[in-house]
Design a protein around this motif. Structure first.
Motif, PDB file in Angstrom:
ATOM      1  N   HIS A   1      -5.414   2.771  -3.561  1.00  0.00           N
ATOM      2  CA  HIS A   1      -4.313   1.828  -3.767  1.00  0.00           C
ATOM      3  C   HIS A   1      -4.731   0.665  -4.657  1.00  0.00           C
ATOM      4  O   HIS A   1      -3.879  -0.104  -5.147  1.00  0.00           O
ATOM      5  CB  HIS A   1      -3.830   1.286  -2.426  1.00  0.00           C
ATOM      6  CG  HIS A   1      -4.938   0.746  -1.579  1.00  0.00           C
ATOM      7  ND1 HIS A   1      -5.540  -0.474  -1.818  1.00  0.00           N
ATOM      8  CD2 HIS A   1      -5.584   1.275  -0.519  1.00  0.00           C
ATOM      9  CE1 HIS A   1      -6.482  -0.686  -0.929  1.00  0.00           C
ATOM     10  NE2 HIS A   1      -6.551   0.362  -0.125  1.00  0.00           N
TER      11      HIS A   1
ATOM     12  N   ASP B   1      -3.258  -2.825  -4.267  1.00  0.00           N
ATOM     13  CA  ASP B   1      -1.851  -3.028  -4.611  1.00  0.00           C
ATOM     14  C   ASP B   1      -1.000  -2.313  -3.559  1.00  0.00           C
ATOM     15  O   ASP B   1      -0.944  -1.088  -3.531  1.00  0.00           O
ATOM     16  CB  ASP B   1      -1.584  -2.469  -6.011  1.00  0.00           C
ATOM     17  CG  ASP B   1      -0.158  -2.660  -6.479  1.00  0.00           C
ATOM     18  OD1 ASP B   1       0.729  -2.917  -5.637  1.00  0.00           O
ATOM     19  OD2 ASP B   1       0.081  -2.532  -7.697  1.00  0.00           O
TER      20      ASP B   1
ATOM     21  N   GLU C   1       2.203  -2.038  -3.240  1.00  0.00           N
ATOM     22  CA  GLU C   1       3.304  -1.235  -3.792  1.00  0.00           C
ATOM     23  C   GLU C   1       2.784   0.099  -4.322  1.00  0.00           C
ATOM     24  O   GLU C   1       3.451   1.128  -4.195  1.00  0.00           O
ATOM     25  CB  GLU C   1       4.030  -2.013  -4.891  1.00  0.00           C
ATOM     26  CG  GLU C   1       4.764  -3.245  -4.387  1.00  0.00           C
ATOM     27  CD  GLU C   1       5.675  -2.931  -3.201  1.00  0.00           C
ATOM     28  OE1 GLU C   1       6.469  -1.966  -3.310  1.00  0.00           O
ATOM     29  OE2 GLU C   1       5.580  -3.628  -2.174  1.00  0.00           O
TER      30      GLU C   1
END
Length: 353
Positions: free
Chosen positions: A29, A32, A34
């Motif tokens: 990830h 992050d 999102e």
């Protein structure tokens, strides 16, 4: 090589059972949230049963000596940046991140799990009510952590990379000493990616003989071939690093499965499990229906008059299989024809005297 049955979230696993696929997002990830959510969405679409992260802080995993030694990286293939400390700071999930990702996984109907690297992180995961704990290969000798996690009375999945059989035995004994016998053992090679000659998939069968716990495979190879092969050997849990883009910067993207590969692993591993079937020899209904069309029957090689005594040269075997089977050849020779029959006609029992 039967094993105990262990419940992982809503699934039950044992050797040769339907494979439980864990998409190991780990630190892909890149800090992050999102991006993490996009990876969860993609893993769900591919058919993963669970998505897994890694739970550590800048102070719980790496010592000052290790940070000091790794001020920069030259490995452009993994697209490292800055110092080890800078990367750890960026990629570590906060407590709030954990809660947010757990809720997001719940909303998507996929199991959230993570690997704790300290007792405090295991406590956080317990608070989040993860369905099971995953122990990394590096911690197979971390008896304190193993006992702390095992005492929580949830299933423990443990990878065996870098470990001897004695170390695996010690780890299993430590977990069992807490009264917890909900264990899944993963064959693993802690090289990213490993050379094919070092993978030793036969160790899956060896571990099945050594332990009565379910055996799986934590795979660091490129592609989908080895996880699928492991299912044919009976592996019931598949853990595979996952990314939505192998070209993203970070530690593990390059060796991770992308969506196309993960979808193959999820779908084809389950097809393999179904196709493995039973040790009992079974002729399916579909095959039984094929017998009449595909098998052969006794067919005359020439016209035979009534009263003729049948010889081996009077017949051969052709489709369909609705007449006398070729295996009855010796019961035909020497019999007398009761009727006239033409060449290439099927011979039937009521034609014979």
């Amino acid at each position: 090589m039967k094993s105990k049955t262990i419940k992982l979230a809503d699934s039950e696993v044992s050797n040769f059972s339907r494979p439980y696929v864990i998409a190991e997002i780990g630190a892909n990830h890149n800090g992050d949230i999102e991006l993490a959510k996009s990876m969860i969405d993609s893993a769900v679409e591919c058919g993963a049963d669970a998505v897994k992260f890694q739970s550590w802080t800048p102070t719980s995993l790496v010592s000052k000596e290790e940070y000091d030694r790794n001020q920069s990286y030259d490995d452009c293939k993994k697209k490292h940046f800055g110092s080890l400390r800078e990367m750890v700071d960026k990629y570590a999930l906060t407590t709030e991140d954990h809660h947010e990702l757990k809720l997001y996984c719940d909303s998507k109907g996929v199991a959230f799990c993570s690997t704790p690297f300290s007792e405090g992180e295991a406590d956080l995961l317990e608070e989040l009510d993860v369905p099971f704990f995953k122990i990394a290969s590096m911690d197979i000798t971390n008896i304190r952590l193993l006992k702390h996690v095992a005492a929580k009375r949830k299933p423990v999945i443990i990878s065996t990379g870098m470990s001897t059989m004695a170390e695996i035995d010690n780890a299993i004994t430590a977990i069992e000493s807490t009264g917890n016998q909900q264990i899944v053992i993963l064959h693993c090679i802690s090289i990213y990616p490993p050379a094919m000659e070092d993978v030793n998939l036969a160790n899956i069968s060896m571990l099945m003989k050594a332990y009565d716990y379910p055996i799986g495979f934590s795979d660091h190879s490129i592609g989908s071939a080895l996880p699928l092969a492991s299912v044919a050997l009976g592996a019931c849990v598949i853990e595979k690093h996952y990314t939505i883009d192998k070209n993203l910067p970070g530690w593990d993207h390059a060796i991770s499965a992308d969506p196309a590969e993960l979808k193959v692993i999820c779908e084809e591993s389950r097809n393999i499990h179904t196709a493995m079937g039973s040790l009992k020899r079974i002729v399916s209904k579909a095959e039984l229906a094929k017998k009449e069309k595909f098998r052969r029957s006794v067919v005359l090689t020439r016209d035979l008059p009534k009263g003729h005594i049948i010889q081996a040269s009077d017949f051969t075997f052709k489709r369909p299989g609705t007449g006398i089977s070729p295996e009855m050849e010796m019961q035909i020779i020497g019999r007398v024809m009761k009727v006239n029959k033409e060449a290439d006609e099927l011979l039937n029992w009521n034609d014979l005297g």
